[in-house]
Design a protein around this motif. Structure first.
Motif, short mmCIF file in Angstrom:
data_model
loop_
_atom_site.label_atom_id
_atom_site.label_comp_id
_atom_site.label_asym_id
_atom_site.label_seq_id
_atom_site.Cartn_x
_atom_site.Cartn_y
_atom_site.Cartn_z
N LYS A 102 1.08 -1.07 0.01
CA LYS A 102 -0.06 -0.03 -0.05
C LYS A 102 0.71 1.38 -0.05
N ASP A 103 2.08 1.23 0.80
CA ASP A 103 2.94 2.40 0.83
C ASP A 103 3.85 2.52 -0.26
N GLN A 104 4.33 1.43 -1.02
CA GLN A 104 4.79 1.49 -2.18
C GLN A 104 3.97 2.04 -3.44
N LEU A 105 2.74 1.71 -3.63
CA LEU A 105 1.80 2.29 -4.58
C LEU A 105 1.67 3.83 -4.15
N PHE A 106 1.45 4.13 -3.20
CA PHE A 106 1.07 5.51 -2.74
C PHE A 106 2.29 6.23 -3.08
N SER A 107 3.64 5.78 -2.80
CA SER A 107 4.71 6.58 -3.22
C SER A 107 4.90 6.56 -4.40
N PHE A 108 4.72 5.71 -5.20
CA PHE A 108 4.53 5.61 -6.70
C PHE A 108 3.72 6.95 -7.60
N ALA A 109 2.62 6.94 -6.83
CA ALA A 109 1.71 7.77 -7.42
C ALA A 109 2.23 9.54 -7.06
N ILE A 110 3.04 9.29 -5.69
CA ILE A 110 3.59 10.74 -5.46
C ILE A 110 4.56 11.05 -6.44
N SER A 111 5.36 10.22 -6.85
CA SER A 111 6.36 10.31 -8.01
C SER A 111 5.71 10.86 -9.09
N LEU A 112 4.65 10.32 -9.58
CA LEU A 112 3.88 10.67 -10.91
C LEU A 112 3.38 11.99 -10.94
N ARG A 113 3.12 12.19 -9.70
CA ARG A 113 2.60 13.72 -9.53
C ARG A 113 3.79 14.80 -9.58
N ASP A 114 4.74 14.35 -8.79
CA ASP A 114 5.95 15.09 -8.92
C ASP A 114 6.66 15.64 -10.22
N ALA A 115 6.36 14.39 -11.06
CA ALA A 115 6.61 14.43 -12.59
C ALA A 115 5.84 15.34 -13.48
N GLY A 116 4.74 15.53 -12.92
CA GLY A 116 3.61 16.34 -13.77
C GLY A 116 2.41 15.84 -14.12
N TYR A 117 2.11 14.72 -13.56
CA TYR A 117 0.76 14.00 -13.59
C TYR A 117 0.08 14.41 -12.37
N ASP A 118 -0.36 15.86 -12.47
CA ASP A 118 -1.00 16.41 -11.42
C ASP A 118 -2.35 15.77 -10.76
N ASP A 119 -3.42 15.11 -11.68
CA ASP A 119 -4.49 14.64 -11.01
C ASP A 119 -4.33 12.89 -10.89
N CYS A 120 -2.96 12.52 -10.75
CA CYS A 120 -2.88 11.05 -10.72
C CYS A 120 -3.52 10.36 -9.51
N PRO A 121 -4.28 9.51 -9.78
CA PRO A 121 -4.74 8.79 -8.54
C PRO A 121 -3.90 7.62 -7.91
N THR A 122 -4.39 7.36 -6.80
CA THR A 122 -3.44 6.34 -6.09
C THR A 122 -3.81 5.00 -6.78
N PRO A 123 -2.97 4.21 -7.32
CA PRO A 123 -3.32 2.79 -7.81
C PRO A 123 -3.40 1.88 -6.76
N GLN A 124 -4.10 1.02 -6.95
CA GLN A 124 -4.67 -0.16 -6.12
C GLN A 124 -3.83 -1.38 -6.27
N SER A 125 -2.86 -1.40 -7.50
CA SER A 125 -2.35 -2.43 -8.02
C SER A 125 -1.18 -2.21 -8.54
N TRP A 126 -0.06 -2.91 -8.65
CA TRP A 126 1.04 -2.63 -9.51
C TRP A 126 0.73 -2.56 -11.06
N LEU A 127 -0.32 -3.39 -11.50
CA LEU A 127 -0.71 -3.26 -12.89
C LEU A 127 -1.34 -1.90 -13.25
N GLU A 128 -2.18 -1.38 -12.17
CA GLU A 128 -2.87 -0.01 -12.37
C GLU A 128 -1.52 1.01 -12.38
N ALA A 129 -0.55 0.78 -11.37
CA ALA A 129 0.29 1.65 -11.52
C ALA A 129 1.06 2.02 -12.89
N PHE A 130 1.33 0.64 -13.26
CA PHE A 130 2.34 0.86 -14.75
C PHE A 130 1.41 1.33 -15.64
#
Length: 514
Positions: A102-130
């Motif tokens: 859960k923390d890994q996925l939340f952190s991944f979403a934060i990195s996407l937002r930092d990169a410019g994906y402003d409205d990036c949701p928090t993924p529920q799985s790695w499949l969704e994260a990628f």
């Protein structure tokens, strides 16, 4: 285009805020110019020229590239990648140490937002994260999309299906494009090797470039020390290398104004020293169950000449199964041990030897500091224990610089193999041990004797007899028809006297800095 013009463009592009501006002048003139400028400016990193070229050539490829960078903890993997690309990536993310999925996925979403994906949701799985990552990259205007996933092994938490999602991202999307450079990195070398490079499933043969980052050589350590303004002689650099190995992170701790002994006391033996607890952290960061790996290196630490697999199994009292082979392979991948064949021996009789300088230093001194003496190293310098350690540590240093030894002998262009050799004492005579033997295709074998001394090494009558016995025992036991030369590898050479004529060639510390 002339070098000066390329350098000028690189200076401009390097100071612009976004990665895409590095690419303003095209792949060739953007990234390569940045590389040239960094090699000729005060932000030059030490060594790593070939590794940088590999990374930059991937960024100029007409196809997508998957690059695996791995190596021992603290060896400078992340620094290399960041410096090469000027700290500018389309997307970068670092896994969480001991983080839940859960923390890994939340952190991944934060990195996407930092990169410019402003409205990036928090993924529920790695499949969704990628899937979110592929969506972000599709919308990027970067000509080449440089993606850096650091500490990838940490993202692979139990039952997270990380590998299948990562595999799907690369095989199903990224590799089908021509504009993705995906760089994966991690200190858990065994994970990178087993789960990605040697994978027999969907990632089989998918890695297009691999970089096994090695520790610095003596010469590179000298360059690093000079860049820090340290006043340190080559003899002191060698002794420091015998303690720290060529690990840049450790060398970066050295402080100006302190002697080498004071520096070692400060970060190994002082209370709250920066490397006082490095041993447990080092192995725990690399292996999920570090105890069995520590058992193996502990056993090897007691045997200077190394041990066979069966000797290791007996020493650690473990059953003979595939688990030990896996541990040995992974320790070798990470650069803690080396596996080599004895001259004339079968592969199954291979010898394993502990070569990690820090681990050897830990066993010899840090573990033995029972009184918590904060000046333990300074007080030990002239002791018999220090002299015994320095001789062994110098041998390890030489084994890490066999390329320089060959160059010093003038045989860099001659095909050769490195071996060790030993003969157990029996009723026919005493035993003999050769730690470094160079078997050359020009019909010569160099028996290398390595001696650490404060000045020229003196060969006396007893040592000459020892060398003659060692040489004759080797020739008689192996029945070699090659010419056998004795080579002395010393700090300051050998003193010429009535007994030095037994030596055919010399290598000194200066040669090891080549």
């Amino acid at each position: 285009m002339y070098f000066a013009e390329i350098t000028m463009l690189a200076k401009v592009s390097y100071n612009l805020p976004n990665h895409k501006n590095i690419m303003r002048f095209g792949n060739l003139y953007g990234l390569f110019a940045l590389f040239l400028w960094k090699q000729n400016s005060n932000i030059m990193i030490i060594g790593r020229k070939e590794e940088q070229k590999t990374l930059l050539s991937a960024a100029q490829s007409e196809y997508s590239e998957l690059i695996a960078v791995y190596g021992r903890r603290r060896v400078g993997k992340t620094f290399l990648i960041r410096e090469t690309f000027g700290y500018k990536f389309t997307f970068q993310h670092t896994g969480l140490a001991n983080g839940r999925i859960k923390d890994q996925l939340f952190s991944f979403a934060i990195s996407l937002r930092d990169a410019g994906y402003d409205d990036c949701p928090t993924p529920q799985s790695w499949l969704e994260a990628f899937s979110l990552l592929s969506h972000f990259l599709k919308n990027s205007t970067d000509e080449k999309k440089i993606v850096f996933l650091d500490e990838l092994p940490w993202m692979d938490t139990p039952r997270s299906n990380f590998i299948s999602a990562f595999e799907h991202f690369w095989n199903g999307w990224a590799s089908a494009r021509k504009d993705i450079v995906l760089i994966i990195c991690g200190s858990a070398t065994s994970w990178i090797i087993n789960k990605v490079i040697n994978d027999h499933g969907g990632l089989h043969n998918r890695v297009t470039q691999r970089i096994a980052l090695q520790p610095f050589t003596l010469k590179e350590c000298e360059m690093f020390a000079q860049s820090k303004g340290l006043e340190i002689s080559r003899y002191q650099i060698a002794e420091c290398y015998m303690i720290l190995g060529g690990i840049p992170f450790y060398w970066n701790l050295l402080e100006k104004g302190l002697s080498l002994a004071q520096n070692i006391d400060k970060f190994f033996f002082a209370r709250n020293g920066k490397l006082a607890n490095e041993f447990n952290q080092l192995y725990a960061s690399l292996f999920k169950s570090p105890e069995q790996y520590i058992d193996v290196v502990t056993a090897l630490g007691r045997k200077k000449a190394g041990m066979t697999r069966e000797e290791i199994r007996t020493a650690i009292d473990k059953p003979s199964n595939g688990a030990l082979s896996k541990v040995l392979d992974e320790l070798e991948y990470c650069g803690f041990i080396r596996k080599y064949n004895g001259y004339g021996k079968k592969t199954k009789e291979a010898i394993y030897q502990l070569i990690d300088n820090y681990t050897l230093f830990y066993f010899k001194f840090i573990q033995q500091n029972k009184n918590n003496d904060e000046h333990f190293w300074s007080a030990s310098i002239d002791s018999a224990m220090h002299r015994a350690w320095s001789g062994l540590a110098f041998e390890r240093l030489c084994m890490a610089h066999t390329r320089q030894i060959k160059a010093g002998l003038g045989i860099s262009g001659v095909l050769s193999n490195i071996y060790s050799w030993r003969k157990e004492a029996d009723e026919n005579g005493e035993g003999a041990q050769i730690d470094l033997l160079i078997d050359r295709n020009d019909q010569v074998i160099n028996i290398c004797e390595m001696k650490y001394a404060l000045s020229e090494f003196t060969i006396d009558a007893e040592y000459e007899r020892n060398l003659r016995n060692k040489k004759s025992a080797f020739i008689e036991s192996t029945h070699t028809r090659k010419t056998v030369h004795i080579t002395m590898v010393t700090t300051y050479g050998i003193r010429q006297n009535a007994h030095s004529g037994i030596v055919q060639s010399e290598i000194t510390l200066e040669d090891l800095f080549a």
